[in-house]
Design an enzyme around this catalytic site. Structure first.
Site, PDB file in Angstrom:
ATOM      1  CG  LEU A  18      -2.037  -1.063   1.184  1.00 17.13           C
ATOM      2  CD1 LEU A  18      -2.855  -1.006   2.459  1.00 17.13           C
ATOM      3  CD2 LEU A  18      -2.939  -0.860  -0.023  1.00 17.13           C
ATOM      4  CG  ASP A 140     -16.200 -48.498  -4.093  1.00 14.73           C
ATOM      5  OD1 ASP A 140     -15.256 -49.142  -4.579  1.00 14.73           O
ATOM      6  OD2 ASP A 140     -16.066 -47.691  -3.157  1.00 14.73           O
TER       7      ASP A 140
END
Length: 368
Positions: A18, A140
């Site tokens: 800044l 699965d």
């Protein structure tokens, strides 16, 4: 700031900086020159500053000389442009940008969210199952039919699961398929006597009930001797991890490792393997606490598509819990019931269910 003719801002690394913007904002008369490090985030915005590499002393000296002798009209032109940018992108602009992005992200999450398998949906699923002439169940194993175990070889099926799978497979016009990343030897030992189909090692080995094992396609495994030393290195660096060697893939497990260390090492190994397998016919797959290296193009989705073509069905149910099961969900037609096991993860599945316990409850309802 207002007195300085030149501002020299030379961070080696800075997210924004800044100071550079404050200097620009303070120059009411628009006279002054900003010299700014290319390694400051602000350099991407303040392009009218003199941008330098802070480690290059020669460039730094030249920039200082350029700033000190810069004509006044050029100073005003540069400063006017930078002030317009600083004024435009103020704190309110940044806040609006961040909040809009957060709102967009949340909207995308909602569009990808998976609906819970509610009682209403379950009732419809059961009705469709019993009304179907042909049924196909793709299940699965780890994390779906059974919970995870620190030692994968101790996650064998209990008698309840065996009876459940047999009962489902013996129903008229019903095919039960175990579609898993596990090796065929283990699944054959645990469930091979049941009248069910198998897709193992993420689609490498296939077996329809009552038939012999076959490869999805011809594959090579000579690459394993080159990559195994890499996995052994990470085993040595990660206590609790270990290597599983399948016929055509290598798997690094880290479920037993320290949670934080395991995740760090997994990210490192993933980057390492991705580099080594670039421009090859290999792929690196992430699963639940595992990384697997295998031949590219072979995955659960490709094998599931083969089953869908070979055994057409008007009721299809696919259950899975991790990223490798997303390939299965992607291969299923829109009308299929695709269910992701576990909570929190985004999925291609239509529905979500909490745990392997709830999976078994659902499968038992199919028999009612």
């Amino acid at each position: 700031y207002s007195l300085a003719e030149v501002a020299l801002v030379t961070p080696m690394r800075d997210g924004m900086n800044l100071v550079a913007k404050e200097y620009v904002a303070s120059k009411v008369d628009k006279r002054g020159v900003l010299i700014l490090s290319e390694r400051a985030g602000a350099a991407r915005e303040l392009s009218d500053a003199i941008i330098i590499n802070p480690t290059d002393m020669g460039q730094l000296a030249e920039a200082m000389h350029e700033a000190l002798v810069m004509p006044e009209d050029e100073q005003i032109t540069r400063m006017t442009a930078m002030q317009a940018l600083v004024k435009r992108y103020n704190v309110f602009s940044w806040t609006k940008l961040f909040m809009n992005q957060l709102a967009y992200t949340k909207m995308k999450q909602h569009t990808l969210a998976t609906e819970m398998l509610t009682p209403t949906v379950t009732t419809q699923l059961l009705a469709d199952y019993h009304a179907a002439k042909q049924r196909l169940l793709l299940l699965d194993y780890d994390g779906t039919l059974v919970g995870f175990h620190a030692n994968p070889q101790r996650a064998e099926p209990d008698q309840e699961l065996r009876h459940l799978l047999r009962a489902l497979a013996e129903q008229p016009n019903t095919r039960v398929v175990i579609i898993s990343g596990r090796d065929r030897t283990t699944l054959d030992k645990w469930l091979g006597d049941l009248p069910i189909d198998f897709i193992t090692e993420h689609g490498v080995w296939l077996r329809a009930a009552g038939q012999e094992w076959e490869l999805f396609q011809a594959l090579r495994n000579d690459w394993m001797r080159d990559l195994r030393p890499v996995l052994e290195l990470y085993v040595a660096r990660t206590a609790g991890s270990f290597i599983e060697e399948k016929d055509f893939s290598l798997v690094w497990h880290y479920r037993r490792a320290d949670a934080d260390l395991g995740e760090v090492r997994a990210r490192e190994l993933l980057a390492h393997l991705s580099f080594m397998t670039a421009n090859t016919d290999l792929q690196v797959m992430e699963g639940n606490k595992v990384l697997e290296i295998k031949n590219a193009g072979i995955h659960k989705g490709a094998a599931a598509a083969r089953w869908l073509a070979a055994y057409p069905a008007d009721f299809m149910l696919a259950l899975g819990d991790d990223r490798t099961d997303e390939d299965t969900f992607r291969a299923m037609p829109p009308e299929a019931y695709t269910v992701r096991v576990g909570t929190g993860a985004r999925s291609l599945a239509r529905f979500n269910i909490g745990s392997p316990i709830e999976v078994r409850q659902l499968l038992r309802k199919l028999l009612a």
